[in-house]
Structure formats: C-alpha cells, structure tokens
Write an enzyme that holds these catalytic residues in place. Structure first.
Site, PDB file in Angstrom:
ATOM      1  N   HIS A   3       0.945  -1.017   0.133  1.00  0.00           N
ATOM      2  CA  HIS A   3      -0.091  -0.052   0.072  1.00  0.00           C
ATOM      3  C   HIS A   3       1.159   1.246   0.008  1.00  0.00           C
ATOM      4  O   HIS A   3       1.504   1.649   1.060  1.00  0.00           O
ATOM      5  CB  HIS A   3      -1.009   0.118   1.300  1.00  0.00           C
ATOM      6  CG  HIS A   3      -1.826  -1.290   1.293  1.00  0.00           C
ATOM      7  ND1 HIS A   3      -1.335  -2.470   1.697  1.00  0.00           N
ATOM      8  CD2 HIS A   3      -3.206  -1.380   0.853  1.00  0.00           C
ATOM      9  CE1 HIS A   3      -2.309  -3.404   1.567  1.00  0.00           C
ATOM     10  NE2 HIS A   3      -3.307  -2.833   0.881  1.00  0.00           N
ATOM     11  N   HIS A  22      -4.751   3.766  -2.896  1.00  0.00           N
ATOM     12  CA  HIS A  22      -4.653   2.775  -1.754  1.00  0.00           C
ATOM     13  C   HIS A  22      -3.973   1.774  -1.912  1.00  0.00           C
ATOM     14  O   HIS A  22      -3.114   1.349  -0.599  1.00  0.00           O
ATOM     15  CB  HIS A  22      -6.078   2.464  -1.493  1.00  0.00           C
ATOM     16  CG  HIS A  22      -6.080   1.531  -0.043  1.00  0.00           C
ATOM     17  ND1 HIS A  22      -6.264   1.755   1.168  1.00  0.00           N
ATOM     18  CD2 HIS A  22      -6.297   0.134  -0.251  1.00  0.00           C
ATOM     19  CE1 HIS A  22      -6.363   1.075   1.833  1.00  0.00           C
ATOM     20  NE2 HIS A  22      -6.114  -0.145   1.211  1.00  0.00           N
ATOM     21  N   GLU A  69     -17.170  -5.950  24.615  1.00  0.00           N
ATOM     22  CA  GLU A  69     -16.043  -7.106  24.622  1.00  0.00           C
ATOM     23  C   GLU A  69     -15.021  -7.114  23.719  1.00  0.00           C
ATOM     24  O   GLU A  69     -13.725  -7.207  24.099  1.00  0.00           O
ATOM     25  CB  GLU A  69     -16.947  -8.496  24.388  1.00  0.00           C
ATOM     26  CG  GLU A  69     -18.054  -8.411  25.248  1.00  0.00           C
ATOM     27  CD  GLU A  69     -19.323  -7.820  24.957  1.00  0.00           C
ATOM     28  OE1 GLU A  69     -19.268  -7.295  23.897  1.00  0.00           O
ATOM     29  OE2 GLU A  69     -20.321  -8.169  25.679  1.00  0.00           O
ATOM     30  N   HIS A 114     -27.222 -17.374  24.583  1.00  0.00           N
ATOM     31  CA  HIS A 114     -26.080 -17.215  25.798  1.00  0.00           C
ATOM     32  C   HIS A 114     -25.328 -18.530  26.073  1.00  0.00           C
ATOM     33  O   HIS A 114     -24.370 -18.402  27.155  1.00  0.00           O
ATOM     34  CB  HIS A 114     -26.709 -16.521  26.820  1.00  0.00           C
ATOM     35  CG  HIS A 114     -27.120 -15.037  26.582  1.00  0.00           C
ATOM     36  ND1 HIS A 114     -27.929 -14.625  25.652  1.00  0.00           N
ATOM     37  CD2 HIS A 114     -26.766 -14.224  27.475  1.00  0.00           C
ATOM     38  CE1 HIS A 114     -27.985 -13.410  25.744  1.00  0.00           C
ATOM     39  NE2 HIS A 114     -27.450 -12.962  26.960  1.00  0.00           N
ATOM     40  N   ASP A 137     -31.197 -18.517  30.299  1.00  0.00           N
ATOM     41  CA  ASP A 137     -31.031 -17.359  29.303  1.00  0.00           C
ATOM     42  C   ASP A 137     -30.782 -17.982  27.812  1.00  0.00           C
ATOM     43  O   ASP A 137     -30.981 -17.056  26.894  1.00  0.00           O
ATOM     44  CB  ASP A 137     -29.631 -16.541  29.508  1.00  0.00           C
ATOM     45  CG  ASP A 137     -29.534 -15.668  30.381  1.00  0.00           C
ATOM     46  OD1 ASP A 137     -30.962 -15.028  30.709  1.00  0.00           O
ATOM     47  OD2 ASP A 137     -28.635 -15.082  31.001  1.00  0.00           O
TER      48      ASP A 137
END
Lengths: 673, 673
Positions: A35, A265, A414, A476, A472
């Site tokens: 690049h 690019h 997360e 989950h 759940d």
C-alpha cells in the site's frame, strides 16, 4: 495539489517527509504488492511527530518511558518501516526495506510486534490499533500512579484511517478513552476521504469530528500537509487533559497520478508514474536512495530521545531498589516468587475445605489470593462484574480520580476490552485479565486472535461456559466456542473441573509470557474433585488420571470442566457393575498435546480400553485426536456432548435433555464393551 | 418517580402499560430468572407504539407489509411476550407466559424468531437487533422500489438499550442508516442510565444524541413515561426522511423498590416488593391476571391492523400475476425454476472452456448468471468489492437516489454487514450475500452465529481463504476459520475446488431455506478440475470421487478447495510409481456427513487404503472424522496442512514453506504405506 508550492514553502521538511514517500513507492514497487498511498499521505504528520514530539530513541526502542507510536492503519506499514530505516533502527536496515513483504523479512506486509522491537503492536485488521492504544494509555495512567511521574510519563500516538473509524471497535475505543479522560492519548485521523471501494461517501457520511466530541474528546482539524499546523496541533493536544483527535486533511498518494483515488490506496507499481512522482517531488537518485543530508537529518531525529532516556535511566537508578525490582520484574513478565507458594497454599486449603462452588467463583478465590501479591494485574469485565467474578476487594476502581485503581468497568464492549487488554500487555509492566460470557468470545474474537498471533499473554475470563447457563437460552450458551479457541494456534484453553484446577490454571496463565489464556468457567456449582493435595501443578500437563480403575481397566472416561464430575459419577456406576473405569481430567488439551508421547500413553494407554469423551460442547473441539487417535482401539470410542445449539430451560433439565448425564455415559460405555 | 401522578394523568393508558409491567414481574418471579426492569421501563413506549402507530395484525403476524418491531434489548423479552399475549397472539398464550424460560416453552429467555412467528429476529447478544433493523429497513426500501408503494410501505421500529449502543456494532448500524437516509427506521433508546455493573457513567459518558446526529439522524428527546410525548415523537419520526432516534428518558423497574438501580435490570423476585409495586400501580388481581377491560382494550389494539391488511391483500390481488408470483416466490424462499438450468449451463460451459481462475472469480461468474434471474438477491462487500468479486453488472448501486440498486457498499463494517444481511433475509423477500476476507469472519462472527442459530440462509462470501493470500501476511491469512465455521451447528461451509464446484455451491446456498452458507474462496488461480460435464450437483453430496485409482487402490487423498489440485498433482506422481490413488474432493463436510453410511463408505471405503487429508488450514477443522474415523485403518492416515499462523511472502513460496505441496503429500503417502 500544488506540490511545488509545498516544496518551496519548507524545503527541509519536504525532503524529510518525501524520503518516506520515496521509500514507500520503491518498496511497494519492489514487492509488487502493498500500500503506497497512505505512507505518502501521512508522511508530513509522521515527520513532524518524530522530529518535534516523539520521545523516542532509536538505539533503545523498548525503553520503558518512551512515547508509543501505533499505526492503526497497518496496511500503511511502509510508513513505519521507512521511519525506522531513516532513523537508523538496527533491525530495519536497507536490506529489509528492499525485502519488503518477502519470505523471512522483518518487514512483513503488516507491522508485526514480534518481528521488530520498535513496532508496538501488530496491526492490519482495522480498528485494532486505536483500541490497543486505549490500553496503552490506561497502562501508562496506572503505572504513573503506581511508580510516579519521574518513572512513567509518556504519550501514546496513533495514526488511524477511515477504515479504523468505520469498524465498530473504534466506537468502543472512543467511548472508553473519553470516559477515562485519557489525556496522553493522541489520535491522528488520516482524513483522505478514500476507501478501497471509492470515496468514503459511498458508505459513510458521519461527521467524525462531532462523533469524537460526543464522547468528550478534544478535536482539531488541520491541513495534514502543513508542518506548522501539524506541530501546533500536537502541541495543543499534548496540553489538553482529554484524549485528542487531530483530523488531518490529507491527499492519499500525494503527487502521484493516483492521488486522491482508491487506486492510490493499493500498490502503485507503474515505473513511469513512479518516476514522474519523484520528479514532481524533486527527489533525486535511484530507487531506495536517500540523499546523505536527508538521511543524517533523520538519524539525528532518531537519537533526539537519547538524552531523555539517559535522564530517565539516572532517575530509575535513583529509585528505591524495591520499586526498581518490582518495575523490572513486571516488565520482564516474571511472576513474583511468592506466586507458586500462594497457589500451593490455596490448593491445600481447597483440598481440605472441599467447597462446592462454580469455577467462576473458584476463579475469584484464586484472584483474591493473587492480586494482592501481583500489582501488575489489572482486572475488569464487560459489564458482568458480578457474574464473571473478576473483581477482588483490593483492586480499587480505575477512574479519573483514582488512577491507581486496577479494576476496569469496560462497559458492554467485549471487543474493545480485549483489544485494550492486548494494548496494556504490550505496553509492558501489566498483566491484564478481563471477563465476559464465554459465548461472547464471538464479539472479542478478532482481538483474541491477535493476542495469539502477536504472542501476548492476555487472560480472557470466560464464564457461563456451556448449556449450564440455563434459562438465558441458546444465544447465551456456547457450544462451539471451545472448538473455536482450541483451533486457534498459540492459545491455552483451560476448562478446569474444580477450584484446585482453576487455581492451577491461573498460575499457568499468569506465568505465560507469549501465549494468551482462555479460562472457560462454569456458572453452576461443582464439587471439589481434587480432594488430595498435590504440590505439583497437574493442570500444567494438560491431562492426568484423576481416578484410576479399581480392578481391570475396561473404560477410560475423558472429560473437562463441569463434565469431570459427570465422569466421576459414571465411574461409580460402572465400577458397581464391575467395569473398571479410569477418569482422565483434561483441563487443557494444548498442554496435553505438548507432553511427550510417553506421558500421553501413560494417561491414555493404547488399545484395550474403550474411551468416552464428555464435554458439554461440540465434538469438533479437538476430541477426535483423543478418541480416535493416540492409538485408540478403532471404533471403540464415543462422545457425550452437544451437536446442536442449546435451549432455554433450567440448567439441570438441559443436561438431561441433551444427554450429558452419568447414566448416558454408562450406556455408551456398555454399548462399546 | 411519582407513580400516583402518572396513574391519574392518563388512567386508561396507565392500566394498559401496567399490564405489561405486571406480567413481566409475574413471569420473571415465576421463572425465578429473567429481566424485569426493562419491560417495566419501556411499557409506556411500547403501549403507545402498538396502540397508535404499529401497522400490525395479531391474527397475521407475518403479513408482508406489516411494520416490523425489533427488541434489540432482547433480555427484556417479557416486553414482547406480554404484548403478544395481551393482543391475543395465537402462539403466546397465558400458558406460555406462565412457562416463561421453561423447557419447551416458546417464551424462551431471549426472543427467538424460529419459535414465535411474531418475533422478527432473535436478539439477546447486544447490538444485533439495531443492526438487523438496518437490513430490514434496506429490504423495505429495495422492495418498495421493486414492487411499488402499494405493496411495500412500512416502518421498522427498534427498542435499543445502553448495552446495544455501547457495542461497536451499533456504530456500524448508525453509520449505515445515516448514509442511506433510511427514513422508515425508528429507534427508541431506552435511556435509563443503568447497566449491570451500575450507572452508565461507570463506563460511558458519550452524548448519544450528538453521536446519532453526527451520522445524520433525526433525534428527539422525550420523557419515556409520557404517552403524549411518545405519540408526538413517533409522529414526527414518521414524517422525517432521515432515520430517527427517540431518546426516551425512562426509569428501569419503575415503581419497584429496585427502580433506577442495576438490581432492577435483573430478576425481581421478592414477593413482598412485587406486591408493593402492584399496589403502587393500582393493579388488581392475582398473578398473571389482567382485568377483562384492559385485556379487551389490548385485543382491540391487536386487531387494529386487520383492515389495513385486508386492504393490502386486495391491492395484492389486483397486482399483475407476474408480480404476485415473483413476490410470493421470493417470500417463500423458492428459487426461480430457471436456476438449476442456469447453473447446469454454466457448469457445461466451464467444463468445456476450462478456465484457470481464482474461485472468487468463479463466484463472480456464477453470480453473473444468477443475479439477472433472481431479483431477490442483494449483493455487497465490506469495502473489498474488487477483491471479493461480489458485484455484477446488472445489480446497480443501492443509494438514496437509486433504491432499486441491489449492490451495497457496506464500508469497512463486516459485523454490521453480516447483521444487516440477516435482517434483510428475515424481513422476507430477499436473498442477501456479502463479502469480506475469510480472515475477517472474526469481525462478523457474532452475526454469523446468529444466522445459524436463527435459521437464516444468509450467504457469506469469504475470499482470500488461506495462506494463498500471500504478502499481506498472517493478520490476513485464515488458518483456523474453516474450523470455526465447521464447528458452528447449522452452517454450510463450502470450499470449492474450481469453477464448477463454485457454481454448485452457489446453487445450494441459494436454495437453502434454513441454513446459512459460507463460501471460502481463493485469491489465487486454480485449474478447472471438473472437465467432464455432469448434470448432477456433486457438491450437494459434500464429497465425491474426483479421480479414482488407476490400478489397485492403495491411497485416498481427501482435499478441499485449492488443495484439490495439489492432490491431483500428487496422484499423478504416485500413480507414476505404481501407487493407485483415489482423489476425493470434499467441498462441504457438513453435506458429506449428512449422507447415508452407504454413500460415505463408497467414497471412503473402510480399511486397506491409507488416507491423507490436504487443506491449507488447521487439522482441527473436522479432519479427524475422515482420517481417523469412518473405519479408517488406525494409524494409517496423515494430514497436510497448517499448524501455526502463516507468514508474509509470495503465496507460492508460502505453500512450499508450510509443505502444502504435491511432493510432501507423496512423501506422507509413502511413509504410511
């Protein structure tokens, strides 16, 4: 773009920055891949940053109090390789530049921290660098509080592109940095308005300036080719107490025929166009050639930080010996000497008291013993603190008014948590661990892979590790996640069966130097199975005989985590029928696979006995190597586990429904015999 | 919170909304698990939405032109179950409410589209719903352009919580919706300032209003308990041509002792507190009891849309028969009759012309034949259009001024793309496919899992499927991703060996009704191996004999994708040495495993022959079942593949370095014999 005007306005700066452009063009052309455009566009920013601001000494690229430079837009790797070569880095020689992207070269397609010392983190997968940087900046804050400003006081600089800012992880990073007022974090946005598919407007019209401001960042907008504007903006960014974003309007592939296009690019390899660009730049010489005066100016930049480093070394020598030892130990990733005794004591206590607790709680018990003796640990959870059991009393909460706090409320992020933990570990001096539900390994996955690839010993505390999640339901309940983690090279996946194995797993995770660990822990209570205290860390061998056959061995049950107690129950039933049964607990397949064949055959003797694997997860999680391989009797093995997603119901009923019970194990063994 | 004032201000609204609160409290208490607080807090918004705005007929929850309602904050599932029960949904009976979260109930812990017709999408993993909704709204735009406003003209409503907005995927969704001015998308943000760990400020101080505005959204801020304000805000949102976010200031667990606390997020099961809340509400009766007048008001709400539905049905009946047939076919996920002939013709042409192309190019060839005859396909790429080869001439670009466009520039947003594709498919009438590099399966992973779990036949076009990526290096080279996808239940993983298998894979993917497909495609050119035209789709059997042993069969080589040509080369070398060698091409392990044993034994005969598996990926990707299982001769098999991450170098050199060569296969076979 009026290149001639740029050249004339500040000729000395122009030649320095153009050295980066020319090397990027030459190396990409030489490799016939890579690049070109990004290093060309951001050369001015990088030049001013290193010339006037970066606290960096090329002769000691890992000096602890250096400023960190992170190329989040990792595809522009020639930017960092050019900088390092120009400054005289001992690893990135001209030969390496000429071998860009070739077999065995340090100058890989994307920058890899495990190949080049001065590369802080492995980037390429977009958005990772900016999120790593949040961890770098947090680590700096915590250590500044721990060791004092004399030893720790540096900035984290990031170059991010449009790709980084479009990836969702960037929002997690931006939110975290804003929340924690990470004033030592300074991000340059390479605002070139180009992505691979075309102009940014094809896919996004977000006002990035307002977006960063909405999360409390200090924002400036500048011409990314104006060295004075760049200098002033960095100066202002260094002064603010908020994280800083400098939007740099740049031209990708500046001065080349592909300027301002998506073609710019990629790899600009046309020889005529390359020559034309160099001519326009006023750049003399052959490929890879840098005029001696320009090279020596760059080398002077490379050693700008030497005096600061020496001053720091003097201050460090003056620091108390205890502080020095602690600092050096943490940076060397050496566990404190007390760790193994602490773990042994805990194991002994557990074997005596025999608690019936979930392994997530066992993990908390281990951490409660470990955290007070390891000031380098930093805990946290992605908004599941009470469920992941990751917080211990002594840690304190990291906040703007408590930089000593070692517990981080990561929020529902997360992915950002995992990337920031990687950054903390890469910064040095820290041992981060963080929790979420095992199922949400999915969200953190790109950063978990990079931990493995980049050899970062981050610890992922993944609780609620099976259908034991219960009500759940399947969204989950992990079933394939053990397989996912085990399929990833250089990853320890621990699934401890009780509190003793959990403590042993933590000991291995916190002494690992180059391998991340995943701790898969239960929501539901489990009995203590290791009731006889052993000094030795049995988990370190990956698998061991937990209980041997009473008479003639006819069956071997191999199980992990919560299913080891199922195996023990099945053994009792089988032995009652005169079927001698060995139970092998296998808390870590990777470590078992790494043992020599003699040990493995001792645990899983060839032939004769039938084998049943038991794990509340898919068989694809590495089971066949133990059930069909390792000289098993062909056809004489079976597996008790999951072959579908779970369901929503109380956990006990789910284990019945999916047949993960002692009765079913007994049935399978008898069918095999 | 002055509950009494709320009650008195609008008693009729209060009782309707409190019916939701009371049922949520009762069901969670009954299940002793779940999330009470969110349905309680958002009951007013939901009530006004369904009472005054939702185009919904409870007797026909899948009527195509209904408004869609998506509960992105899926843990608040009792909100949607209460609504459906109150309105008289035929599936969500009182019995189901009483069995909330119990074995076999439709009322699972989180809402599951495959259990309840009126549930549009499976939510729970945070941020998915809002990103699905972008796909729903795009599908509506495209179909409105395709079929006209008389047949397609509806809104997509979303309830999202702080968790959804902290997940990075939300930024990808917000950016996409803003870019495409999805005016029929209306998001309610449940702004209750509470997460599981405590107040939102613990982890975030982002100004969400400014954040959405930065991406071009229409934003309003209201009191989420004021029915008039809610009504007016929805009215305004329906009028704007931009996507709309209504920030609803609410009190989680309103009226309960746990109001405004993180405890209120979870299961409120204390009987006394529950009774006290109901008393404060002025709610009469026993658990699960709803006063008859309130129930009948809700039932009237449930049938509000019946007249609109009937009018639509009349308009639909008046539409041309061609249009009707196309519409019905697309909604039934029936491929056009022409599809199989089209694929057969393409296969014939390929077998004759025998092109040597990358399978990503083969995929483009297939799409060029398919897209013109399947107006329900929608293609796209996460900013890798030219690399993924996902765009065909006829599609047109989806944009604000071209709603008929069927190609989407998703930007650098793999996760958002995957979730939005799921949403498009769930909307009905669309067959979405989208591309990225196979390695970035990692970014899309949470949505890929949900496609499998929710039975959505989304197609993931994953190119650059091995170290064949070459110079971009290990960050871009998948090694564990085949294992990841294959470990996931209900997922077809295709790794075609040439253009014929690629066409066959597409045929299966586009006729699948309940299973998502992953197409793992090469960057590098491959020879055509299926040089003899067969009418039959051999890929549908998962594996087949591509070339049988010339003499006595001594070895079976099993390979996928780019390694099938390696196997063919090895066969040639082995046969030259008199070693009869069968080559089995295995483009889809899942489909092969689903064949009966007779077929499987025909392809992989027990005993005798040695077996070598060849795949440029980790062995954990399901190989042991074929190499050690399926009555293989114990110990007489081996694998040629990867057991580490890759490296940065030209692709050909990497295959040599990692030993994925015909010569190495020959060596392994001979060592086994």
């Amino acid at each position: 773009m009026d290149i001639v005007a740029l050249r004339e306005k500040n000729p000395e700066h122009w030649m320095k920055s153009t050295a980066i452009r020319a090397l990027a063009l030459d190396a990409v052309a030489g490799a016939n891949s890579g690049h070109s455009g990004m290093p060309m566009g951001m050369a001015d920013v990088a030049t001013v940053l290193f010339e006037k601001h970066m606290k960096f000494d090329v002769s000691a690229p890992n000096w602890p109090d250096r400023d960190r430079f992170i190329l989040s837009a990792g595809h522009g790797s020639m930017l960092i390789y050019s900088l390092l070569y120009l400054m005289g880095d001992s690893q990135v020689t001209l030969d390496q530049i000429k071998n860009f992207r070739q077999m065995g070269a340090l100058t890989a397609g994307h920058p890899e921290n495990f190949l080049i010392d001065a590369v802080e983190t492995t980037t390429g997968p977009l958005g990772q660098g900016i999120a790593n940087a949040v961890g770098f900046a947090m680590a700096e804050e915590i250590q500044r509080a721990q060791y004092g400003r004399k030893l720790v006081d540096h900035k984290t600089y990031v170059i991010a592109g449009d790709g980084c800012l479009m990836e969702g992880i960037s929002q997690e990073a931006i939110g975290l940095a804003g929340r924690h007022s990470l004033g030592n974090l300074i991000v340059f946005w390479d605002n070139n308005n180009i992505t691979i598919d075309g102009s940014v407007e094809l896919s996004d019209r977000t006002n990035q300036v307002n977006r960063f401001r909405a999360s409390g960042w200090h924002v400036q907008e500048i011409d990314g080719h104006d060295p004075e504007a760049i200098d002033e903006a960095i100066e202002a960014a260094k002064k603010t107490k908020r994280p800083s974003m400098i939007a740099c309007k740049t031209h990708i592939a500046i001065g080349h025929a592909a300027q301002d296009t998506s073609k710019g690019h990629g790899a600009l390899t046309d020889a005529e166009q390359l020559a034309a660009a160099k001519e326009l730049y006023g750049w003399p010489g052959d490929a890879y050639e840098v005029p001696a005066d320009v090279k020596s100016q760059w080398e002077a930049i490379g050693s700008r930080g030497a005096a600061e480093r020496e001053a720091w070394e003097a201050r460090f020598a003056d620091a108390g010996s205890g502080k020095r030892a602690r600092f050096e130990r943490a940076y060397a990733l050496e566990a404190p000497r007390k760790l193994s005794a602490t773990i042994r004591n805990l194991k002994k206590q557990i074997s005596e008291e025999q608690p019936s607790v979930a392994t997530r709680k066992s993990s908390e018990m281990a951490l409660a013993a470990i955290n007070p003796i390891m000031p380098e640990t930093v805990g946290g959870s992605a908004d599941l603190t009470g469920s992941n059991n990751t917080k211990t009393e002594d840690l304190g909460i990291f906040d703007t008014n408590n930089r000593k706090g070692r517990y981080i409320y990561w929020g529902i992020r997360e992915h950002g948590m995992a990337a920031a933990m990687n950054g903390m570990a890469l910064h040095g001096g820290m041992r981060p661990y963080g929790g979420t539900f095992f199922c949400f390994t999915d969200y953190a996955r790109p950063s978990m892979r990079l931990a493995a690839l980049s050899k970062i010993p981050t610890v992922f505390v993944m609780t609620h590790d099976s259908i034991g999640v219960g009500e759940d339901g399947p969204t989950h309940q992990p079933v394939e996640h053990l397989a996912i983690c085990r399929a990833t090279p250089n990853t320890y996946v621990f699934r401890p069966a009780d509190s003793v194995e959990t403590a042993e797993s933590w000991e291995i995770a916190l002494t690992s130097k180059e391998t991340p660990s995943v701790l898969a822990l239960t929501r539901q209570n489990l009995p203590t199975l290791r009731t006889e205290h052993k000094l030795k860390n049995l988990t370190a061998q990956g698998a061991y005989v937990l209980a041997d056959a009473e008479g003639d061995r006819q069956a071997i049950l191999i199980a992990t985590g919560s299913e080891v107690s199922v195996a023990m129950e099945a053994k009792k039933l089988l032995e009652a029928e005169g079927i001698g049964t060995r139970v092998v607990s296998m808390p870590c397949m990777e470590l078992f696979a790494a043992q020599d064949e003699t040990y493995r055959r001792k645990i899983l003797p060839p032939g004769k006995s039938v084998r049943v694997g038991i794990e509340a997860a898919v068989r694809a999680g590495g089971w066949d190597q133990w059930l069909l391989g390792e000289r098993a009797r062909a056809g004489k093995s079976d597996f008790v586990g999951m072959d579908s997603f779970g369901a929503s119901a109380p956990a006990g009923e789910l284990f019945e429904k999916f047949g993960i019970t002692a009765a079913n194990v007994v049935k399978k063994v008898k069918a095999l015999l």
